[in-house]
Write a protein that holds these residues in place. Sequence first.
Motif, short mmCIF file in Angstrom:
data_model
loop_
_atom_site.label_atom_id
_atom_site.label_comp_id
_atom_site.label_asym_id
_atom_site.label_seq_id
_atom_site.Cartn_x
_atom_site.Cartn_y
_atom_site.Cartn_z
N GLN A 1 0.80 -1.24 -0.02
CA GLN A 1 0.03 0.05 0.14
C GLN A 1 0.76 1.04 0.02
OE1 GLN A 1 -1.89 -0.98 3.64
NE2 GLN A 1 -2.95 -2.65 2.74
N ILE A 2 1.96 1.26 0.84
CA ILE A 2 2.94 2.32 0.77
C ILE A 2 4.32 2.06 0.72
CG2 ILE A 2 3.79 4.14 2.38
CD1 ILE A 2 1.15 4.11 3.95
N ARG A 3 5.03 2.97 -0.16
CA ARG A 3 6.25 2.30 -0.49
C ARG A 3 7.36 3.56 -0.29
NH1 ARG A 3 10.60 2.25 -4.51
NH2 ARG A 3 9.37 3.68 -5.76
N PHE A 4 8.64 3.27 0.39
CA PHE A 4 9.45 4.36 0.58
C PHE A 4 10.47 4.12 -0.65
CE2 PHE A 4 8.73 3.56 5.10
CZ PHE A 4 8.24 4.68 5.53
N PHE A 5 10.89 5.26 -0.92
CA PHE A 5 11.98 5.31 -1.82
C PHE A 5 12.88 6.57 -1.69
CE2 PHE A 5 10.47 8.91 -4.59
CZ PHE A 5 9.08 8.97 -4.29
N LEU A 6 13.95 6.37 -2.30
CA LEU A 6 15.07 7.75 -2.03
C LEU A 6 15.07 8.27 -3.22
CD1 LEU A 6 18.16 5.91 -0.53
CD2 LEU A 6 16.25 7.03 0.79
N ALA A 7 14.99 9.79 -3.05
CA ALA A 7 14.99 10.71 -4.26
C ALA A 7 15.91 11.62 -3.77
CB ALA A 7 13.63 11.37 -4.62
N GLY A 8 17.05 12.16 -4.36
CA GLY A 8 17.86 13.19 -3.89
C GLY A 8 18.39 13.05 -2.53
N GLY A 9 18.73 11.83 -2.11
CA GLY A 9 19.34 11.59 -0.91
C GLY A 9 18.36 11.55 0.23
N LYS A 10 17.04 11.86 0.04
CA LYS A 10 16.18 12.05 0.91
C LYS A 10 15.11 10.75 0.98
CE LYS A 10 16.36 16.95 1.62
NZ LYS A 10 15.62 18.03 1.83
N VAL A 11 14.46 10.48 2.19
CA VAL A 11 13.51 9.43 1.96
C VAL A 11 11.86 10.22 1.46
CG1 VAL A 11 12.19 7.85 3.33
CG2 VAL A 11 14.41 8.05 4.05
N ARG A 12 11.45 9.40 0.45
CA ARG A 12 10.09 9.91 0.22
C ARG A 12 9.14 8.61 0.14
NH1 ARG A 12 10.91 15.33 0.20
NH2 ARG A 12 12.46 15.86 -0.92
N PHE A 13 7.80 8.98 -0.02
CA PHE A 13 6.92 7.70 -0.20
C PHE A 13 6.10 7.94 -1.13
CE2 PHE A 13 3.74 9.79 2.20
CZ PHE A 13 4.31 10.73 3.08
N GLU A 14 5.58 6.88 -1.83
CA GLU A 14 4.32 6.68 -2.59
C GLU A 14 3.34 6.05 -1.93
OE1 GLU A 14 6.00 5.47 -6.19
OE2 GLU A 14 6.16 3.44 -5.54
N ILE A 15 1.85 6.24 -2.26
CA ILE A 15 0.96 5.56 -1.54
C ILE A 15 -0.22 5.06 -2.54
CG2 ILE A 15 -1.23 6.01 -0.01
CD1 ILE A 15 0.45 8.18 1.61
N ALA A 16 -0.76 4.10 -2.40
CA ALA A 16 -1.88 3.55 -3.48
C ALA A 16 -3.26 3.60 -2.25
CB ALA A 16 -1.52 2.44 -3.73
N PRO A 17 -3.65 4.92 -2.50
CA PRO A 17 -5.02 5.14 -1.47
C PRO A 17 -6.02 3.98 -1.60
CG PRO A 17 -4.47 7.11 -2.70
CD PRO A 17 -3.60 6.01 -3.30
N GLN A 18 -6.24 3.52 -2.93
CA GLN A 18 -7.15 2.46 -3.12
C GLN A 18 -7.08 1.33 -2.44
OE1 GLN A 18 -10.33 3.05 -4.78
NE2 GLN A 18 -10.83 0.89 -4.13
N LYS A 19 -5.72 0.71 -2.25
CA LYS A 19 -5.37 -0.44 -1.68
C LYS A 19 -5.50 -0.22 -0.16
CE LYS A 19 -2.47 -2.44 -4.95
NZ LYS A 19 -1.04 -3.30 -5.15
N LEU A 20 -5.09 0.97 0.47
CA LEU A 20 -5.51 1.28 1.66
C LEU A 20 -7.01 1.15 2.15
CD1 LEU A 20 -3.35 4.22 2.59
CD2 LEU A 20 -3.13 1.98 3.67
N GLU A 21 -7.87 1.66 1.38
CA GLU A 21 -9.19 1.55 1.41
C GLU A 21 -9.70 0.17 1.68
OE1 GLU A 21 -12.65 2.94 2.61
OE2 GLU A 21 -11.07 4.27 2.26
#
Length: 151
Positions: free
Chosen positions: A112-132
Motif C-alpha cells: 500500500q505504501i512504499r519508501f524510496f530515495l530521491a535526492g538523498g531523501k526518504v520519500r514515499f508513494e501511496i496507493a490510496p485505493q489499496k489502503l481503502e
Amino acid sequence: MEKEYQLKAAFLYNFARFSQWHNSLSRREYFTLCSPDKHFVDTASTTLKGRSINDRPIQNKHVALDQISINGCQMLFITSNTAANWQSAQQLSYKNIMLVGEAETFIENGGQIRFFLAGGKVRFEIAPQKLEEAGIAMSSKVLRLARIVKG
C-alpha cells in the motif's frame, strides 16, 4: 542503515497517527507495528519508545510471515531484506493491516505504501485505493506529501 531505519520508523509513526482503521482500535491494548526484519524492529523500538497511537502504546513486534503471526499487527513493514520472503507469502490476508515496504515493485505486488530515495531523501508513494480495500483511511495531510499511485 540505522539512521534510515530511524527515519522510516518515524514516518510509520506518523502514517499511523494520521490514519483511521475501519475496525476499532479501541479494544486493543497496544498499537502493534510488526516487521519480519529483527534489525528494523530493534531500531523502531528505540526510536518510538514512549510513543502511542490513539492512547495505545506502540508495541514493536518481530513476526514470521504467516497468517497467525501477522493477525495482531496494525502495521507491517517489509524491508528490502525481507521482500523476497514477503513475495513468497502472497496468500496472506492483510485486512486491517497497513502494509509498508521499500522494494521497487512493492505496490505492484500488493503493498500500500512504499519508501524510496530521491535526492538523498526518504520519500514515499501511496496507493490510496489499496489502503481503502484493507479497511484503512489516510488523512489528506499525509496524502498531500506523497506521490499517489494506482495499485
